[in-house]
Design a protein around this motif. Structure first.
Motif, PDB file in Angstrom:
ATOM      1  N   THR A  50       0.818  -1.212   0.000  1.00 29.79           N
ATOM      2  CA  THR A  50       0.000   0.000   0.000  1.00 29.79           C
ATOM      3  C   THR A  50       0.849   1.258   0.000  1.00 29.79           C
ATOM      4  OG1 THR A  50      -1.666  -1.241   1.234  1.00 29.79           O
ATOM      5  CG2 THR A  50      -1.923   1.135   1.151  1.00 29.79           C
TER       6      THR A  50
ATOM      7  N   GLU B  53      -5.585   9.695  -9.751  1.00 32.46           N
ATOM      8  CA  GLU B  53      -6.771  10.463  -9.392  1.00 32.46           C
ATOM      9  C   GLU B  53      -6.625  11.922  -9.813  1.00 32.46           C
ATOM     10  OE1 GLU B  53      -9.653  11.159  -5.500  1.00 32.46           O
ATOM     11  OE2 GLU B  53      -7.622  10.393  -5.248  1.00 32.46           O
TER      12      GLU B  53
ATOM     13  N   VAL C 192      -7.291   0.879  -5.385  1.00 33.05           N
ATOM     14  CA  VAL C 192      -8.019   1.993  -4.786  1.00 33.05           C
ATOM     15  C   VAL C 192      -8.693   1.545  -3.496  1.00 33.05           C
ATOM     16  CG1 VAL C 192      -9.858   3.677  -5.166  1.00 33.05           C
ATOM     17  CG2 VAL C 192      -8.380   3.009  -7.058  1.00 33.05           C
ATOM     18  N   ALA C 193      -9.297   0.361  -3.515  1.00 29.49           N
ATOM     19  CA  ALA C 193      -9.970  -0.149  -2.314  1.00 29.49           C
ATOM     20  C   ALA C 193      -8.977  -0.374  -1.179  1.00 29.49           C
ATOM     21  CB  ALA C 193     -10.699  -1.443  -2.649  1.00 29.49           C
TER      22      ALA C 193
ATOM     23  N   GLU D 296      -7.977   3.052   0.397  1.00 29.18           N
ATOM     24  CA  GLU D 296      -9.055   3.590   1.215  1.00 29.18           C
ATOM     25  C   GLU D 296      -9.245   2.746   2.480  1.00 29.18           C
ATOM     26  OE1 GLU D 296     -12.485   3.806  -1.223  1.00 29.18           O
ATOM     27  OE2 GLU D 296     -11.752   5.488  -2.424  1.00 29.18           O
TER      28      GLU D 296
ATOM     29  N   VAL E 282      -6.574   3.566   5.123  1.00 28.72           N
ATOM     30  CA  VAL E 282      -6.837   4.853   5.770  1.00 28.72           C
ATOM     31  C   VAL E 282      -7.957   4.708   6.802  1.00 28.72           C
ATOM     32  CG1 VAL E 282      -7.669   7.202   5.388  1.00 28.72           C
ATOM     33  CG2 VAL E 282      -6.010   6.202   3.819  1.00 28.72           C
ATOM     34  N   LEU E 283      -9.035   4.023   6.427  1.00 29.77           N
ATOM     35  CA  LEU E 283     -10.152   3.825   7.351  1.00 29.77           C
ATOM     36  C   LEU E 283      -9.727   2.988   8.546  1.00 29.77           C
ATOM     37  CD1 LEU E 283     -13.079   3.196   4.839  1.00 29.77           C
ATOM     38  CD2 LEU E 283     -12.629   5.256   6.151  1.00 29.77           C
TER      39      LEU E 283
END
Length: 387
Positions: free
Chosen positions: A165, A176, A197-198, A201, A204-205
Motif C-alpha cells: 500500500t 486520481e 483503490v480499495a 481507502e 486509511v479507514l
C-alpha cells in the motif's frame, strides 16, 4: 522478583534513567514504523502453491494492480465525449506510475478486425455505427460497456507490480489527479475503482478506526479507574505504565522493520488493555497494604513480591499463547502472534518499571483511598458493594 523489588525501591534514579532511555529508543522507532499493507501476506505460506503463484505473476503480471477508471456520459458515442475519452487515455498513458492503459478504444471491429471499433476520426454517423457494433460485440457489450452504451471503463495497470500500500498509494493519488484534470470541462463523469483503490481507502479507514479504538480504550479505562479507586492519582499511576508500554511495543515494531496494517492495527489497544489489567491488580494491592498501615516503601516491596509475582506468571501464559501462533502456516498470522507476544511482554515490563517508580515517590502517598490507614472509613462504592 525479590531482587527486582529491591532494585526498584533502592535504585530509583537508575530505574528512571533506564525508563527514559528505553522510551527515547521507542520514540525513535516510531519514525521507522511503516503504515503499510501487503495483501498477499494474508495467504503467503511456503510451498509449491505459493511458488507457482509467484511464477505466474512473473510471466503474466500480477492480477491486483489494475486501477479501473469509470467513465460515464449522457451520450458516450458523441464526438465531444470520444475526444475527451481519448484525451483521458493519453493523459493516463503519459503517467510514469502507469504501465499500460486499455479499454474500449483498443477494441477492434468484429467484421473488420484491422479497424478499431471506435473510429479515429469520429463523426456522428460513424459513431452511431460504432455504437451498434459495440452492442453486438461479445467482448465489449456487458464487459467494458454498459447495456445503455453510456458507461465504459479504462484499465490502468500500475507500473512496478508492487502491491504494498505504501507504493500503491502515491500511484493511485497521481492517477486520481490526472483523471480529475482530464475530465474537467468535458461531458465525462469519471471515478476510480479496483483493488488498489480499495486497499488504499481501507488502510486509511483502518488507521482512523485504530486511533479511535485506542482513544476509547484510554478513556474507558480512565473512567473505570476513577470509579474503582475513587482517586485520580491512583488512576494516573495505573494508566502510565500501560501507556508507556504501548509506546515501547510500537517503537520496537518500528526497529524490527515491521508495519502497522489492517491485520495488526489492533496491537496498540491489545497491549494497553492487557497491561492495564496487570496494573489494576498491583495498584489495588498497594492501596490495601497502605490501608493496613505499611509505609510507602514496605507496601511497594510487598506488592512486587506477591501480586507482581502472580502477574508475571499470568503474563507468561499470555505470551506463550500468542507465541504459539508462530508455528502457523500463514505468514501474516505468524507475524501477528510474534508481535503480540513481544508487545505483551514489553507492556508488562513497563508496568513493572513505571508504576513502581511512580509509587516509590511522592505519588505513592497520594494514591491512598479516602479515609487513610486503619480508620475504617468507606466510600459510597464500597458501601454499595458490601450491601
Amino acid at each position: 522478583m525479590n531482587a527486582y523489588a529491591d532494585f526498584v525501591c533502592d535504585r530509583r534514579g537508575l530505574l528512571a534513567l533506564a525508563i527514559a532511555g528505553i522510551t527515547a529508543l521507542a520514540v525513535a522507532g516510531l519514525f521507522r514504523l511503516r503504515l503499510d499493507e501487503d495483501p498477499r501476506a494474508l495467504f503467503q505460506r511456503p510451498g509449491p502453491a505459493w511458488d507457482g503463484l509467484q511464477r505466474m505473476f512473473a510471466d503474466f503480471g500480477p492480477d491486483d494492480t489494475d486501477v479501473v477508471v469509470t467513465v460515464q456520459a449522457d451520450d458516450l458515442f458523441s464526438p465531444p465525449a470520444i475526444a475527451a475519452l481519448r484525451g483521458l487515455a493519453a493523459r493516463l498513458e503519459a503517467l510514469p506510475e502507469v504501465e499500460s492503459v486499455d479499454g474500449i478504444l483498443d477494441a477492434r471491429r468484429p467484421d473488420r478486425p484491422a479497424l478499431p471499433l471506435v473510429p479515429v476520426t469520429p463523426t456522428p454517423d460513424n459513431l452511431a455505427r460504432a455504437r451498434s457494433l459495440a452492442r453486438a460485440h461479445p467482448a465489449v457489450n456487458g464487459q467494458i460497456l454498459s447495456a445503455d452504451g453510456n458507461t465504459t471503463f479504462l484499465h490502468a495497470r500500475l507500473a512496478g507490480g508492487d502491491v504494498a500500500t505504501s507504493k500503491v498509494a502515491p500511484q493511485v493519488a497521481a492517477i486520481e489527479a490526472a483523471v480529475t484534470e482530464a475530465a474537467r470541462g468535458t461531458p465525462l463523469t469519471v471515478g476510480l475503482a479496483g483493488l488498489p483503490v480499495a486497499r488504499v481507502e481501507m488502510l486509511v479507514l483502518t488507521q482512523q478506526a485504530a486511533f479511535r479504538s485506542f482513544a476509547w480504550s484510554a478513556v474507558i479505562t480512565a473512567v473505570v479507574g476513577v470509579l474503582a479507586f475513587r482517586n485520580v492519582f491512583a488512576v494516573l499511576a495505573a494508566v502510565a505504565g500501560p501507556a508507556i508500554g504501548t509506546l515501547w511495543a510500537i517503537g520496537a515494531l518500528g526497529w524490527l522493520g515491521g508495519s502497522l496494517n489492517g491485520f495488526n492495527m489492533a496491537l496498540p489497544s491489545l497491549v494497553y488493555g492487557i497491561a492495564f489489567a496487570d496494573s489494576v491488580h498491583m495498584i489495588v494491592d498497594f492501596t490495601s497494604e497502605r490501608q493496613a498501615g505499611l509505609g510507602r516503601s514496605a507496601a511497594l516491596r510487598t506488592m512486587m513480591r506477591t501480586v507482581g509475582r502472580a502477574c508475571v506468571l499470568m503474563v507468561f501464559t499470555t505470551v506463550v499463547g500468542f507465541g504459539a501462533l508462530a508455528v502457523a502456516e500463514l505468514e501474516a498470522i505468524r507475524r501477528f502472534g510474534i508481535t503480540s507476544a513481544l508487545g505483551t511482554a514489553l507492556g508488562f515490563a513497563a508496568v513493572l518499571s513505571v508504576m513502581p517508580w511512580l509509587l516509590g515517590g511522592p505519588l505513592g502517598d497520594l494514591v491512598q483511598p479516602r479515609g487513610g490507614p486503619g480508620d475504617g472509613a468507606e466510600g459510597w462504592a464500597t458501601r454499595w458493594a458490601r450491601w
